[in-house]
Design a protein around this motif. Structure first.
Motif, short mmCIF file in Angstrom:
data_model
loop_
_atom_site.label_atom_id
_atom_site.label_comp_id
_atom_site.label_asym_id
_atom_site.label_seq_id
_atom_site.Cartn_x
_atom_site.Cartn_y
_atom_site.Cartn_z
N THR A 1 42.63 -38.91 72.90
CA THR A 1 43.28 -38.19 71.83
C THR A 1 43.76 -39.13 70.73
O THR A 1 44.54 -40.05 70.98
CB THR A 1 44.47 -37.37 72.36
N GLY A 2 43.27 -38.92 69.53
CA GLY A 2 43.65 -39.76 68.40
C GLY A 2 42.82 -41.01 68.25
O GLY A 2 42.98 -41.75 67.26
N SER A 3 41.94 -41.29 69.21
CA SER A 3 41.12 -42.50 69.13
C SER A 3 40.05 -42.37 68.07
O SER A 3 39.51 -41.28 67.84
CB SER A 3 40.46 -42.78 70.48
N SER A 4 39.70 -43.46 67.45
CA SER A 4 38.60 -43.49 66.49
C SER A 4 38.12 -44.92 66.29
O SER A 4 38.84 -45.87 66.62
CB SER A 4 39.03 -42.89 65.14
N VAL A 5 36.91 -45.05 65.78
CA VAL A 5 36.40 -46.35 65.37
C VAL A 5 36.83 -46.56 63.93
O VAL A 5 36.38 -45.85 63.03
CB VAL A 5 34.87 -46.43 65.50
N SER A 6 37.70 -47.50 63.68
CA SER A 6 38.23 -47.70 62.33
C SER A 6 37.41 -48.71 61.53
O SER A 6 37.52 -48.75 60.31
CB SER A 6 39.68 -48.18 62.42
N GLY A 7 36.59 -49.50 62.21
CA GLY A 7 35.78 -50.47 61.49
C GLY A 7 34.56 -50.86 62.29
O GLY A 7 34.62 -51.01 63.51
N LEU A 8 33.42 -51.01 61.61
CA LEU A 8 32.17 -51.45 62.24
C LEU A 8 31.34 -52.14 61.16
O LEU A 8 31.14 -51.58 60.08
CB LEU A 8 31.40 -50.28 62.84
N ALA A 9 30.88 -53.36 61.44
CA ALA A 9 30.13 -54.11 60.43
C ALA A 9 29.06 -54.95 61.10
O ALA A 9 29.20 -55.37 62.25
CB ALA A 9 31.07 -55.01 59.63
N ILE A 10 27.96 -55.16 60.35
CA ILE A 10 26.90 -56.08 60.75
C ILE A 10 27.02 -57.30 59.85
O ILE A 10 26.88 -57.20 58.63
CB ILE A 10 25.51 -55.43 60.60
N SER A 11 27.28 -58.45 60.44
CA SER A 11 27.39 -59.68 59.65
C SER A 11 26.02 -60.19 59.22
O SER A 11 25.88 -60.78 58.14
CB SER A 11 28.13 -60.76 60.46
N GLY A 12 25.01 -59.98 60.05
CA GLY A 12 23.66 -60.41 59.73
C GLY A 12 22.75 -60.06 60.88
O GLY A 12 23.18 -59.94 62.04
N PHE A 13 21.46 -59.91 60.57
CA PHE A 13 20.49 -59.59 61.61
C PHE A 13 19.12 -60.04 61.12
O PHE A 13 18.73 -59.76 59.98
CB PHE A 13 20.47 -58.09 61.90
N SER A 14 18.37 -60.75 61.98
CA SER A 14 17.06 -61.26 61.58
C SER A 14 16.21 -61.49 62.81
O SER A 14 16.67 -61.33 63.96
CB SER A 14 17.21 -62.56 60.78
N SER A 15 14.97 -61.91 62.58
CA SER A 15 14.04 -62.17 63.67
C SER A 15 13.39 -63.52 63.47
O SER A 15 13.06 -63.91 62.34
CB SER A 15 12.98 -61.07 63.71
N TRP A 16 13.17 -64.24 64.58
CA TRP A 16 12.49 -65.53 64.54
C TRP A 16 11.75 -65.72 65.86
O TRP A 16 12.33 -65.54 66.93
CB TRP A 16 13.48 -66.66 64.33
N GLY A 17 10.47 -66.06 65.76
CA GLY A 17 9.69 -66.26 66.97
C GLY A 17 9.53 -65.02 67.81
O GLY A 17 9.35 -65.10 69.03
#
Length: 259
Positions: free
Chosen positions: A51-67
């Motif tokens: 009750t009252g819970s929520s996700v207040s923040g969510l972020a992706i700092s970076g995402f990539s592919s190698w090999g």
């Protein structure tokens, strides 16, 4: 993943004792219509811990592919009474991993994720979805799937190696093909070779794929006289691969041979 999602709510024993003392019927004496509904099991449906819970923040700092391996990181935060987060990670719409993380004193933290293999040369979409959680002092976990998840996306791609190949006659009976490659995640490079023969008689010879170096010799007898027809064609297919197995685009060459 091991989720301890089930909890057991306390029964109101004191209230029950007071009703019995006053002559009120016990639970066993009530008709089915009058009996109280069983309490919901925590973790399966929304509990009081959600009750009252929520996700207040969510972020992706970076995402990539190698090999051929995709990886990234980010941050998250939740509101009271939640103190943890449940994360679903997906690539191109397919769930590829999950995590349950407890926050610091600010009910926040970092996440990271890696996955392989992913193909090169195409654009992929990474998505992280977060749900609030509460982890009690005794380790019980209450996931709150109905408390409004948040999600973030990131597109990424990885360049494939590039290549080319050419063939020249090394003898009256053989053709030698040699390829070159660059880019991708670097060398050493190797090759996949495929030989296909189509004879004038209708016979087809398929030698399948051969893994080996960037140069290979193939049996293709020379047509010695222009006025004598060839007896078939030989098609060579070539795919270069980098050190991590990422493949360049397939190429082919066709030659006349006197089989």
């Amino acid at each position: 993943m091991n989720r301890s999602l089930l909890g057991h709510p306390l029964r109101l024993l004191l209230s029950g004792l007071m009703l019995t003392a006053c002559g009120a019927p016990t639970d066993s004496e009530l008709s089915p219509a009058e009996a109280p509904a069983p309490a919901e099991e925590l973790g399966v449906k929304e509990s009081a811990s959600c009750t009252g819970s929520s996700v207040s923040g969510l972020a992706i700092s970076g995402f990539s592919s190698w090999g051929g391996e995709a990886a990234g990181a980010g941050t998250w935060s939740v509101t009271y009474p939640a103190n943890a987060v449940h994360l679903d990670f997906s690539i191109d719409g397919v769930v590829s991993g999950q995590a349950e993380l407890q926050g610091d004193v600010n009910r926040a933290g970092n996440w990271n994720f890696s996955y392989k293999p992913v193909s090169c040369g195409v654009q992929h979409t990474f998505k992280v979805r977060a749900y609030p959680m509460t982890i009690s002092s005794n380790g019980e976990k209450f996931w709150c799937p109905g408390s409004g998840p948040q999600e973030r996306t990131w597109t990424f791609s990885e360049p494939c190696p590039t290549s080319t190949f050419s063939c020249s006659r090394s003898s009256n009976t053989h053709m030698t093909c040699t390829g070159t490659a660059s880019g991708g995640t670097g060398g050493p490079y190797d090759a996949l070779w495929y030989e296909y023969e189509q004879h004038d008689s209708g016979l087809v010879s398929n030698y399948g794929w051969y893994q080996g170096p960037l140069s290979k010799s193939f049996y293709c007898p020379l047509v010695l006289y222009p006025y004598l027809p060839a007896t078939g064609t030989m098609s060579i297919y070539f795919v270069a691969r980098d050190a991590n197995g990422l493949q360049a685009a397939m190429q082919s060459r066709t030659f006349s041979c006197r089989f």
